[in-house]
Design a protein around this motif. Structure first.
Motif, PDB file in Angstrom:
ATOM      1  N   SER A 121     107.057  28.963  67.939  1.00  0.00           N
ATOM      2  CA  SER A 121     107.357  28.919  66.713  1.00  0.00           C
ATOM      3  C   SER A 121     106.406  29.196  65.541  1.00  0.00           C
ATOM      4  O   SER A 121     105.351  29.144  65.941  1.00  0.00           O
ATOM      5  CB  SER A 121     108.171  27.634  66.323  1.00  0.00           C
ATOM      6  OG  SER A 121     107.301  26.479  66.064  1.00  0.00           O
ATOM      7  N   LYS A 174     120.763  23.374  73.115  1.00  0.00           N
ATOM      8  CA  LYS A 174     120.333  23.322  74.589  1.00  0.00           C
ATOM      9  C   LYS A 174     118.970  22.797  74.667  1.00  0.00           C
ATOM     10  O   LYS A 174     118.571  22.360  75.890  1.00  0.00           O
ATOM     11  CB  LYS A 174     120.455  24.670  75.037  1.00  0.00           C
ATOM     12  CG  LYS A 174     119.490  25.619  74.401  1.00  0.00           C
ATOM     13  CD  LYS A 174     119.630  27.107  75.037  1.00  0.00           C
ATOM     14  CE  LYS A 174     118.986  28.112  74.305  1.00  0.00           C
ATOM     15  NZ  LYS A 174     119.202  29.600  75.060  1.00  0.00           N
ATOM     16  N   TRP A 175     118.002  22.627  73.557  1.00  0.00           N
ATOM     17  CA  TRP A 175     117.027  22.119  73.714  1.00  0.00           C
ATOM     18  C   TRP A 175     116.797  20.615  74.034  1.00  0.00           C
ATOM     19  O   TRP A 175     115.722  20.097  74.205  1.00  0.00           O
ATOM     20  CB  TRP A 175     116.087  22.322  72.534  1.00  0.00           C
ATOM     21  CG  TRP A 175     116.594  22.439  71.024  1.00  0.00           C
ATOM     22  CD1 TRP A 175     117.120  23.224  70.296  1.00  0.00           C
ATOM     23  CD2 TRP A 175     116.550  21.026  70.542  1.00  0.00           C
ATOM     24  NE1 TRP A 175     117.539  22.701  69.361  1.00  0.00           N
ATOM     25  CE2 TRP A 175     117.004  21.327  69.186  1.00  0.00           C
ATOM     26  CE3 TRP A 175     116.262  19.769  70.713  1.00  0.00           C
ATOM     27  CZ2 TRP A 175     117.433  20.239  68.097  1.00  0.00           C
ATOM     28  CZ3 TRP A 175     116.775  18.688  69.948  1.00  0.00           C
ATOM     29  CH2 TRP A 175     117.223  19.128  68.761  1.00  0.00           C
ATOM     30  N   ASN A 178     115.147  20.016  77.363  1.00  0.00           N
ATOM     31  CA  ASN A 178     113.795  20.473  77.292  1.00  0.00           C
ATOM     32  C   ASN A 178     112.753  19.322  77.698  1.00  0.00           C
ATOM     33  O   ASN A 178     113.008  18.116  77.145  1.00  0.00           O
ATOM     34  CB  ASN A 178     113.183  21.216  76.077  1.00  0.00           C
ATOM     35  CG  ASN A 178     113.834  22.461  75.710  1.00  0.00           C
ATOM     36  OD1 ASN A 178     114.392  22.874  76.710  1.00  0.00           O
ATOM     37  ND2 ASN A 178     113.418  23.085  74.587  1.00  0.00           N
ATOM     38  N   ARG A 215     113.313  14.239  78.818  1.00  0.00           N
ATOM     39  CA  ARG A 215     114.127  15.305  78.080  1.00  0.00           C
ATOM     40  C   ARG A 215     114.241  14.729  76.690  1.00  0.00           C
ATOM     41  O   ARG A 215     114.265  13.558  76.448  1.00  0.00           O
ATOM     42  CB  ARG A 215     115.228  15.726  78.929  1.00  0.00           C
ATOM     43  CG  ARG A 215     114.886  16.190  80.226  1.00  0.00           C
ATOM     44  CD  ARG A 215     116.363  16.751  80.850  1.00  0.00           C
ATOM     45  NE  ARG A 215     115.865  17.205  82.408  1.00  0.00           N
ATOM     46  CZ  ARG A 215     115.406  18.444  82.585  1.00  0.00           C
ATOM     47  NH1 ARG A 215     115.280  19.160  81.576  1.00  0.00           N
ATOM     48  NH2 ARG A 215     115.270  18.865  83.707  1.00  0.00           N
ATOM     49  N   TYR A 216     114.650  15.439  75.605  1.00  0.00           N
ATOM     50  CA  TYR A 216     114.840  15.200  74.424  1.00  0.00           C
ATOM     51  C   TYR A 216     115.915  14.089  74.347  1.00  0.00           C
ATOM     52  O   TYR A 216     115.921  12.899  73.526  1.00  0.00           O
ATOM     53  CB  TYR A 216     114.914  16.133  73.482  1.00  0.00           C
ATOM     54  CG  TYR A 216     114.540  15.954  71.997  1.00  0.00           C
ATOM     55  CD1 TYR A 216     113.440  15.792  71.506  1.00  0.00           C
ATOM     56  CD2 TYR A 216     115.863  15.543  71.057  1.00  0.00           C
ATOM     57  CE1 TYR A 216     113.353  15.370  70.044  1.00  0.00           C
ATOM     58  CE2 TYR A 216     115.414  15.309  69.861  1.00  0.00           C
ATOM     59  CZ  TYR A 216     114.226  15.019  69.402  1.00  0.00           C
ATOM     60  OH  TYR A 216     113.965  14.695  67.918  1.00  0.00           O
ATOM     61  N   SER A 236     125.291  19.461  75.542  1.00  0.00           N
ATOM     62  CA  SER A 236     124.516  20.600  75.123  1.00  0.00           C
ATOM     63  C   SER A 236     125.223  21.695  74.722  1.00  0.00           C
ATOM     64  O   SER A 236     126.070  22.215  75.598  1.00  0.00           O
ATOM     65  CB  SER A 236     123.619  20.903  76.276  1.00  0.00           C
ATOM     66  OG  SER A 236     122.831  22.055  75.944  1.00  0.00           O
ATOM     67  N   PRO A 242     118.836  27.396  66.107  1.00  0.00           N
ATOM     68  CA  PRO A 242     117.764  26.521  65.531  1.00  0.00           C
ATOM     69  C   PRO A 242     118.199  26.191  64.095  1.00  0.00           C
ATOM     70  O   PRO A 242     118.044  25.077  63.391  1.00  0.00           O
ATOM     71  CB  PRO A 242     116.441  27.049  65.568  1.00  0.00           C
ATOM     72  CG  PRO A 242     116.588  27.748  66.897  1.00  0.00           C
ATOM     73  CD  PRO A 242     118.036  28.229  66.929  1.00  0.00           C
ATOM     74  N   LEU A 267     110.949  22.553  69.188  1.00  0.00           N
ATOM     75  CA  LEU A 267     111.493  21.950  70.258  1.00  0.00           C
ATOM     76  C   LEU A 267     112.128  22.799  71.239  1.00  0.00           C
ATOM     77  O   LEU A 267     112.936  22.334  72.128  1.00  0.00           O
ATOM     78  CB  LEU A 267     112.584  20.682  69.732  1.00  0.00           C
ATOM     79  CG  LEU A 267     111.909  19.514  69.129  1.00  0.00           C
ATOM     80  CD1 LEU A 267     113.210  18.861  68.450  1.00  0.00           C
ATOM     81  CD2 LEU A 267     111.149  18.789  69.937  1.00  0.00           C
ATOM     82  N   GLN A 268     111.873  24.402  70.887  1.00  0.00           N
ATOM     83  CA  GLN A 268     112.745  25.067  71.600  1.00  0.00           C
ATOM     84  C   GLN A 268     111.881  25.330  72.902  1.00  0.00           C
ATOM     85  O   GLN A 268     112.478  26.087  74.067  1.00  0.00           O
ATOM     86  CB  GLN A 268     112.510  26.710  71.091  1.00  0.00           C
ATOM     87  CG  GLN A 268     113.086  26.616  69.734  1.00  0.00           C
ATOM     88  CD  GLN A 268     114.483  25.948  69.616  1.00  0.00           C
ATOM     89  OE1 GLN A 268     115.351  26.235  70.360  1.00  0.00           O
ATOM     90  NE2 GLN A 268     114.714  24.960  68.770  1.00  0.00           N
ATOM     91  N   PHE A 269     110.659  24.678  73.346  1.00  0.00           N
ATOM     92  CA  PHE A 269     109.973  24.832  74.637  1.00  0.00           C
ATOM     93  C   PHE A 269     109.717  23.529  75.165  1.00  0.00           C
ATOM     94  O   PHE A 269     109.685  22.586  74.516  1.00  0.00           O
ATOM     95  CB  PHE A 269     108.635  25.392  74.212  1.00  0.00           C
ATOM     96  CG  PHE A 269     108.744  26.533  73.083  1.00  0.00           C
ATOM     97  CD1 PHE A 269     109.349  27.952  73.565  1.00  0.00           C
ATOM     98  CD2 PHE A 269     108.450  26.261  71.850  1.00  0.00           C
ATOM     99  CE1 PHE A 269     109.230  28.867  72.776  1.00  0.00           C
ATOM    100  CE2 PHE A 269     108.503  27.407  70.781  1.00  0.00           C
ATOM    101  CZ  PHE A 269     108.907  28.601  71.404  1.00  0.00           C
ATOM    102  N   ASP A 270     109.282  23.408  76.309  1.00  0.00           N
ATOM    103  CA  ASP A 270     108.770  22.208  76.926  1.00  0.00           C
ATOM    104  C   ASP A 270     107.426  22.165  76.472  1.00  0.00           C
ATOM    105  O   ASP A 270     106.655  22.996  76.400  1.00  0.00           O
ATOM    106  CB  ASP A 270     108.613  22.529  78.500  1.00  0.00           C
ATOM    107  CG  ASP A 270     109.834  22.478  79.100  1.00  0.00           C
ATOM    108  OD1 ASP A 270     110.926  21.976  78.737  1.00  0.00           O
ATOM    109  OD2 ASP A 270     109.935  22.776  80.518  1.00  0.00           O
TER     110      ASP A 270
END
Length: 500
Positions: A121, A174-175, A178, A215-216, A236, A242, A267-270
C-alpha cells in the motif's frame, strides 16, 4: 556527561510516551514540534526543550539537531490523499542531511512490518522508503519495523476497540483473515529506548512484534473477551473493497476517514515478523514480550481507572505507557457520554454541601420524582436494586455507602461526591456533584452524569434516555441550588429572630 536526544513526533502517540522514559533515564530531551501548543498540558512539558519547526524546513531541523547525540524519527503522515509519499521522503532527506551535518551519532526510526514480494500500500511503501533514506544517510540508523501497536490511543487499536464495541455482528472485508503480529506499546518503547545505547556499527532494519500471531478477526474477538463483551460473529465479505471498508469504519466509529483509509490499505497483507535478529542485539523486556490479550487488558484497565478522573477535565496524567495523554486525539480511549451542568448560587459552599450530602433516600433526587420512581421499578423488574435501599444516615455519607441504586465511590467532604450506579444498565454510570466557593460570596454548583456505554446496546440506551436528561438533570440543578439558598435564608431568619 548528559546525552542530548531529539524526538520528532512528540505530539504523537509513540513520541508522547517515549519522552518521559528518556527523561527518567537521565537524557536531556529536545522536541521538534510544528504545533508546540499541543504539548501545553503534557506532564513533562516543563522538563524538555521545545523547538518550533517543520521537518521540511532545513534551518529549523538544523537548529533542533545542534548538539544532539541520538535523534528519534517518529513522524508518519496518515493522510488519505495528496502526494504524501514525496512529502515523507522529502522530510526524511532533510532530517538525514541535518543529522549528518550536526554529527549525530544515531538515528532511530519506527516503521512498519511488511511482506516482501508484493505491491505494498502507499503508506507501507512510504514507510519503507523513509527507512531506506535514513539508513543511507551516513548516520548509523536503527529502523524498527513494528506490527499493530496495542495501547489506548494507537490508531489501529482504537479502530479495533470502536468496531468491536459498536457492532454485535461484523460484516467485514476478507482481510479479517490475514495474519498480524501485534506488539504492546510498552514493548515498542523498550526497543526504542534501548536503541539509543547500541554501538555505531549497528545500521539496519529489525522486525519487532509480540509473541502472538493472530488473524485480524481474532484480535477483535480477543478485545471483546477482555472488554467483557460477547464474541462477535464475523462474516468475511469479498465485496468490501479497501475504499468501501474505510467508509464503513468512518460511519460506525469516530476514527476519521483520513486515518481509516491508510490503516485499512495496510491490512491487505499478512504482516508478521520474518526474522528475529533483534534478540541478539536488544534482549526482550524482563519477563518477556507482552501477549496480545494482556496488552488489551492493560489498555482497558488504565482507561477504566483514569477516564472518570480525566475524560471530562483537562488534567495532566503520567505513569504507564497505557495511560492516556492530553495530546491524544479526541477519538482515542473509551467512548464516554456526559451531561455537565453548572449553576451559581447565593448560598454558601457549606449550605450547598449539606444539600448534596443529604441527597437520595427520603429526600429523593430533587427532580421529576415520578420518572425516578418509574426507573427504579424498571430496574427491579430486571433484577436490579431499584430505589428501595435508601441510605443509612439521612445527613451524612461515607465512602462505600449505598444511596438508593448508587454507591458512594469517592467523597471529599465539603467539595465533591461521586456516586457509581448499581442499576442494571448496558455500561457503567456515575453521578458527580461538587461545590466550589465563588469569588466574593456564594458558591458554584457543578453536576456531571457520566456513562461508559457497553457495545451498541449502551449507545442506544444513552440516546433513548437523552431527552429525559434535559428535564431531570436541569431540574436537579435548579432544586438543589434553590433548597440550599432557602435553607440558608431560613437559618438566617431564625438566628435574627433568636437575637431579637
Amino acid at each position: 556527561m548528559t546525552r542530548q536526544v531529539l524526538v520528532t513526533g512528540a505530539t504523537g502517540y509513540i513520541g508522547g510516551r517515549l519522552v518521559p522514559r528518556l527523561l527518567a533515564d537521565g537524557f536531556a530531551v529536545r522536541v521538534l514540534a510544528r504545533s508546540p501548543q499541543k504539548l501545553t498540558d503534557v506532564p513533562w512539558a516543563s522538563e524538555v526543550e521545545i523547538v518550533p519547526g517543520d521537518l521540511h524546513d532545513l534551518d529549523s531541523v538544523r537548529e533542533a539537531m545542534r548538539g544532539v547525540d541520538v535523534a528519534y524519527y517518529l513522524v508518519h503522515s496518515m493522510r488519505a490523499s495528496g502526494d504524501f509519499e514525496e512529502d515523507e521522503s522529502g522530510a526524511a532527506r532533510t532530517v538525514a542531511a541535518a543529522a549528518s551535518e550536526a554529527g549525530v551519532s544515531k538515528i532511530v526510526y519506527l516503521g512498519a512490518l511488511h511482506p516482501d514480494g508484493v505491491e505494498l500500500s502507499r503508506h507501507l511503501r512510504s514507510r519503507v522508503a523513509v527507512g531506506r533514506i535514513l539508513l543511507e544517510s551516513g548516520v548509523p540508523t536503527v529502523v524498527f519495523q513494528a506490527g499493530v501497536v496495542i495501547g489506548s490511543g494507537s490508531a489501529s487499536f482504537e479502530m479495533i476497540r470502536h468496531l468491536t464495541e459498536v457492532l454485535p455482528y461484523m460484516p467485514a472485508p476478507k482481510w479479517v483473515r490475514n495474519r498480524i503480529q501485534p506488539i504492546a506499546i510498552r514493548d515498542v518503547l523498550h526497543y526504542l529506548r534501548a536503541a539509543a545505547d547500541l554501538p555505531p556499527e549497528v545500521n539496519r532494519a529489525f522486525d519487532i512484534g509480540g509473541p502472538d500471531i493472530l488473524r485480524y478477526g481474532q484480535m477483535m474477538n480477543g478485545f471483546a473477551v477482555e472488554a467483557g463483551l460477547r464474541q462477535r460473529p464475523i462474516a468475511s465479505l469479498p465485496v468490501f473493497t479497501p475504499w468501501l471498508a474505510s467508509q464503513w469504519v468512518n460511519l460506525v466509529t469516530p476514527i476519521p476517514r483520513s486515518l481509516a483509509v491508510p490503516i485499512i490499505e495496510s491490512l491487505q497483507f499478512d504482516c508478521i515478523v520474518r526474522e528475529h535478529d533483534i534478540d541478539g542485539v536488544i534482549p526482550p523486556p524482563e519477563g518477556g514480550l507482552t501477549g496480545y490479550r494482556t496488552a488489551v487488558r492493560l489498555a482497558l484497565t488504565k482507561m477504566r481507572d483514569r477516564t472518570v478522573e480525566t475524560s471530562w477535565r483537562n488534567s495532566s496524567v503520567d505513569g504507564a505507557p497505557s495511560d492516556p495523554l492530553p495530546s491524544d486525539p479526541d477519538w482515542a480511549g473509551h467512548t464516554v457520554y456526559t451531561d455537565v451542568r453548572e449553576r451559581s448560587s447565593a448560598a454558601s459552599p457549606q449550605s450547598l454541601w449539606r444539600v448534596i450530602e443529604g441527597i437520595g433516600g427520603e429526600r429523593g433526587w430533587y427532580s421529576f420524582p415520578l420518572a425516578w420512581a418509574l426507573r427504579g421499578w424498571a430496574d427491579k423488574l430486571v433484577g436490579g436494586v431499584g430505589l428501595t435501599r435508601g441510605r443509612l444516615d439521612p445527613d451524612h455519607l461515607q465512602t462505600g455507602d449505598a444511596v438508593d441504586w448508587w454507591r458512594v465511590e469517592h467523597l471529599e467532604r465539603g467539595k465533591r461526591l461521586r456516586l457509581r450506579a448499581e442499576m442494571r444498565v448496558p455500561g457503567l454510570a456515575w453521578l458527580e456533584l461538587s461545590v466550589t466557593p465563588a469569588e466574593g460570596s456564594g458558591a458554584i454548583y457543578r453536576q456531571r452524569a457520566i456513562f461508559f456505554p457497553q457495545g451498541l446496546p449502551g449507545r442506544l440506551y444513552w440516546l433513548a434516555v437523552l431527552p429525559f436528561h434535559g428535564i431531570i438533570f436541569s431540574g436537579m440543578v435548579d432544586r438543589i441550588v434553590l433548597d440550599a439558598e432557602r435553607a440558608e435564608q431560613e437559618e438566617a431568619e431564625r438566628a435574627e429572630h433568636g437575637a431579637g
